[in-house]
Design a protein around this motif. Structure first.
Motif, PDB file in Angstrom:
ATOM      1  N   PHE A   1      24.309  80.386  45.042  1.00 61.08           N
ATOM      2  CA  PHE A   1      25.159  80.222  46.217  1.00 61.08           C
ATOM      3  C   PHE A   1      25.366  81.565  46.917  1.00 61.08           C
ATOM      4  O   PHE A   1      25.282  81.678  48.142  1.00 61.08           O
ATOM      5  N   LEU A   2      25.604  82.624  46.125  1.00 60.90           N
ATOM      6  CA  LEU A   2      25.817  83.952  46.696  1.00 60.90           C
ATOM      7  C   LEU A   2      24.521  84.561  47.214  1.00 60.90           C
ATOM      8  O   LEU A   2      24.534  85.368  48.148  1.00 60.90           O
ATOM      9  N   ALA A   3      23.397  84.186  46.608  1.00 58.19           N
ATOM     10  CA  ALA A   3      22.114  84.759  47.008  1.00 58.19           C
ATOM     11  C   ALA A   3      21.738  84.403  48.443  1.00 58.19           C
ATOM     12  O   ALA A   3      20.889  85.065  49.043  1.00 58.19           O
TER      13      ALA A   3
ATOM     14  N   GLY B   1      29.057  93.643  33.803  1.00 62.74           N
ATOM     15  CA  GLY B   1      27.817  93.372  33.092  1.00 62.74           C
ATOM     16  C   GLY B   1      27.128  92.119  33.599  1.00 62.74           C
ATOM     17  O   GLY B   1      25.902  92.088  33.757  1.00 62.74           O
ATOM     18  N   ILE B   2      27.906  91.069  33.851  1.00 59.36           N
ATOM     19  CA  ILE B   2      27.336  89.833  34.384  1.00 59.36           C
ATOM     20  C   ILE B   2      26.747  90.073  35.771  1.00 59.36           C
ATOM     21  O   ILE B   2      25.637  89.606  36.087  1.00 59.36           O
ATOM     22  N   VAL B   3      27.479  90.797  36.605  1.00 61.83           N
ATOM     23  CA  VAL B   3      26.996  91.094  37.956  1.00 61.83           C
ATOM     24  C   VAL B   3      25.676  91.860  37.898  1.00 61.83           C
ATOM     25  O   VAL B   3      24.733  91.560  38.646  1.00 61.83           O
TER      26      VAL B   3
ATOM     27  N   LEU C   1      31.506  80.791  35.451  1.00 64.34           N
ATOM     28  CA  LEU C   1      31.555  80.557  36.894  1.00 64.34           C
ATOM     29  C   LEU C   1      30.712  81.535  37.700  1.00 64.34           C
ATOM     30  O   LEU C   1      30.048  81.141  38.668  1.00 64.34           O
ATOM     31  N   ILE C   2      30.750  82.809  37.323  1.00 61.63           N
ATOM     32  CA  ILE C   2      30.005  83.797  38.108  1.00 61.63           C
ATOM     33  C   ILE C   2      28.502  83.510  38.087  1.00 61.63           C
ATOM     34  O   ILE C   2      27.864  83.498  39.147  1.00 61.63           O
ATOM     35  N   PRO C   3      27.888  83.250  36.916  1.00 67.12           N
ATOM     36  CA  PRO C   3      26.463  82.885  36.958  1.00 67.12           C
ATOM     37  C   PRO C   3      26.198  81.599  37.744  1.00 67.12           C
ATOM     38  O   PRO C   3      25.169  81.492  38.425  1.00 67.12           O
TER      39      PRO C   3
ATOM     40  N   GLU D   1      22.823  89.594  36.665  1.00 68.79           N
ATOM     41  CA  GLU D   1      22.429  88.600  37.665  1.00 68.79           C
ATOM     42  C   GLU D   1      21.898  89.246  38.950  1.00 68.79           C
ATOM     43  O   GLU D   1      21.588  88.554  39.908  1.00 68.79           O
ATOM     44  N   LYS D   2      21.842  90.611  38.938  1.00 67.62           N
ATOM     45  CA  LYS D   2      21.299  91.368  40.073  1.00 67.62           C
ATOM     46  C   LYS D   2      22.058  91.091  41.368  1.00 67.62           C
ATOM     47  O   LYS D   2      21.473  90.971  42.453  1.00 67.62           O
ATOM     48  N   LEU D   3      23.382  91.005  41.246  1.00 68.21           N
ATOM     49  CA  LEU D   3      24.239  90.835  42.420  1.00 68.21           C
ATOM     50  C   LEU D   3      24.773  92.196  42.870  1.00 68.21           C
ATOM     51  O   LEU D   3      24.914  93.105  42.059  1.00 68.21           O
ATOM     52  N   PRO D   4      25.097  92.345  44.149  1.00 70.99           N
ATOM     53  CA  PRO D   4      25.777  93.575  44.589  1.00 70.99           C
ATOM     54  C   PRO D   4      27.131  93.665  43.898  1.00 70.99           C
ATOM     55  O   PRO D   4      27.862  92.679  43.817  1.00 70.99           O
ATOM     56  N   GLY D   5      27.465  94.834  43.410  1.00 73.61           N
ATOM     57  CA  GLY D   5      28.732  94.999  42.703  1.00 73.61           C
ATOM     58  C   GLY D   5      29.412  96.293  43.066  1.00 73.61           C
ATOM     59  O   GLY D   5      28.773  97.242  43.526  1.00 73.61           O
TER      60      GLY D   5
END
Length: 466
Positions: free
Chosen positions: A391-393, A162-164, A384-386, A167-171
């Motif tokens: 950094f991941l972007a 859900g967090i991923v 931590l993930i948010p 945050e619109k991250l690849p999952g």
């Protein structure tokens, strides 16, 4: 002092207070969201509640409601006995049965401490009776719970995925699940060998060991010893992550004189248990095959079971993991405030400013492991993930591998006696030197904290997954 730094320091204070004062971290986070949002970020109530995770609230309530029904009508007891009978009572396989059982319970929606609270007393009683190392059995229970903890319909898996998504991250839900399962399976295999598991093969089956004990006059009449379990006031789903029992929790032992079923004696498969097992299977199919919402599906199935068998389900609502619901909703609401005031971007730029992305990644993994050994795994992942999003972007680190590494690092250390799961194992062990067992768990937890984050970083982050 900048508003961003103030908000980060407040988050650190929340973790410290929750750890040292046994206050639910979610309640503290709600209070912090109100204080920081109003006094520092100049947000109104709508701005503060913008980060409230309504979808995760439904998932947490739904799956733990269904699991509470399974517990109240004896479905979980049936699973325990069926699992032991499946391996014909072989003593050497019982630790693996407990690993698989706790993994299955968390995979279908049990909160990790709830699964450990159910299985640990049974597992540690087996260990005491059949000469199995309590450290081995306790580690198998905890790592089993974490091994199944990131399935797509589990609590941890739903939270991280859900967090991923938010945050619109690849999952990749399957990669996350398999990463946790494989890491915990490998650790369990190492512990099994190191703690004398191979020597258990010489003991044969449970029945053979019991005959030997009876011949030596060591068997208790009616097998009442299998019920010599610590009676505690903080077990079950009401034990909240972030609210840790003391390592010196006082336990009392009650001895039942009535015969209890042996591990190989089948329990009856009643209509409520059959319906509950079918409901759990239906939940898995609905989520994985038809892509239905896990929370709404679980609540619907739980309501159907409650309507047909109200007596079995009357107490289920009270056994929903409300402390965990409060925890994750509070932490993510505070993270939403951090996002609104720009702290997430500010922190991400600070991490990326280290200049060496791989170094920043391994530092985040160690931060998650160290803090989680003393605080809430769910809370750590929620924070931590948010914080790692900016950094991941940048694209220099694979998001799928980094999220999996953070999730594993923050949960695999829950064998520490300062964590909820570790404390439950410590309290559930009968007939042991509790101080010695505490030191063993503490030493083992320290080894896990020191080694695992580096290994998962090397395997999942360095190759650039996702």
């Amino acid at each position: 002092m900048s508003p961003e730094l103030i908000s980060i320091l407040v988050l650190a204070v929340v973790f410290v207070i929750a750890t040292t004062r046994s206050i639910n971290m979610g309640a503290l986070a709600f209070a912090a969201a109100f204080a920081v949002g109003t006094l520092v970020a100049d947000l109104d109530a709508d701005g503060i509640f913008a980060g409230f995770p309504g979808d995760l609230f439904v998932v947490l309530v739904g799956v733990t409601y269904l699991f509470a029904i399974a517990r109240s009508n004896g479905t979980t007891d049936w699973l325990v006995h069926a699992s032991v009978r499946l391996v014909r009572g072989r003593v050497a396989l019982i630790p693996w049965v407990m690993f698989a059982l706790t993994g299955a319970l968390t995979a279908i929606g049990a909160v990790s401490p709830a699964a450990v609270a159910i299985v640990a007393p049974i597992a540690l009683s087996f260990a005491a009776r059949y000469g199995i190392s309590p450290l081995l059995m306790g580690a198998m229970v905890v790592h089993g719970a974490q091994g199944g903890g990131f399935s797509p319909i589990s609590i941890y898996g739903s939270i991280v995925n859900g967090i991923v998504e938010r945050e619109k991250l690849p999952g990749n839900e399957v990669t996350l699940f398999l990463a946790s399962l494989i890491v915990n399976l490998v650790i369990a295999a190492v512990v099994f060998v190191a703690c004398g598991g191979l020597g258990l093969w010489r003991q044969g089956s449970v029945t053979e060991v019991d005959r030997g004990l009876e011949g030596a006059g060591g068997a208790l009449k009616g097998r009442g010893e299998l019920r010599d379990q610590p009676q505690r006031t903080d077990t079950g789903p009401t034990t909240a992550p972030g609210t840790h029992p003391s390592p010196t929790t006082t336990t009392t032992v009650t001895r039942e004189t009535t015969p209890t079923p042996t591990p190989t004696t089948p329990l009856p498969l009643t209509p409520p248990r059959i319906a509950t097992l079918l409901s759990l299977i239906a939940l898995v199919i609905a989520v994985l095959v038809f892509d239905l919402d896990a929370g709404l599906t679980a609540i619907t199935l739980a309501v159907v079971l409650s309507t047909i068998w109200p007596d079995d389900s009357r107490k289920a609502v009270g056994e929903i993991a409300w402390p965990t619901v409060l925890l994750i909703c509070g932490v993510l609401t505070y993270v939403g405030v951090l996002d609104e005031m720009g702290t997430i971007t500010w922190a991400g730029e600070g991490v990326s400013g280290i200049g060496v992305p791989l170094l920043a990644a391994v530092l985040l993994c160690y931060i998650g492991a160290i803090v989680s050994a003393f605080a809430s795994s769910v809370g750590i992942m929620g924070a931590l993930i948010p914080l790692a999003v900016p950094f991941l972007a940048q694209g220099e680190i694979g998001a799928v591998g980094m999220v999996a590494a953070l999730a594993v690092s923050a949960t695999v250390v829950d064998v520490s006696p300062f964590s909820t799961n570790g404390a439950l194992v410590l309290a559930a062990a009968p007939d042991v030197d509790r101080e010695r067992f505490f030191r063993q768990l503490m030493m083992y937890g320290g080894i896990v904290v020191a080694v695992v984050p580096a290994v998962v970083w090397l395997v999942m982050v360095v190759p650039g997954w996702g």
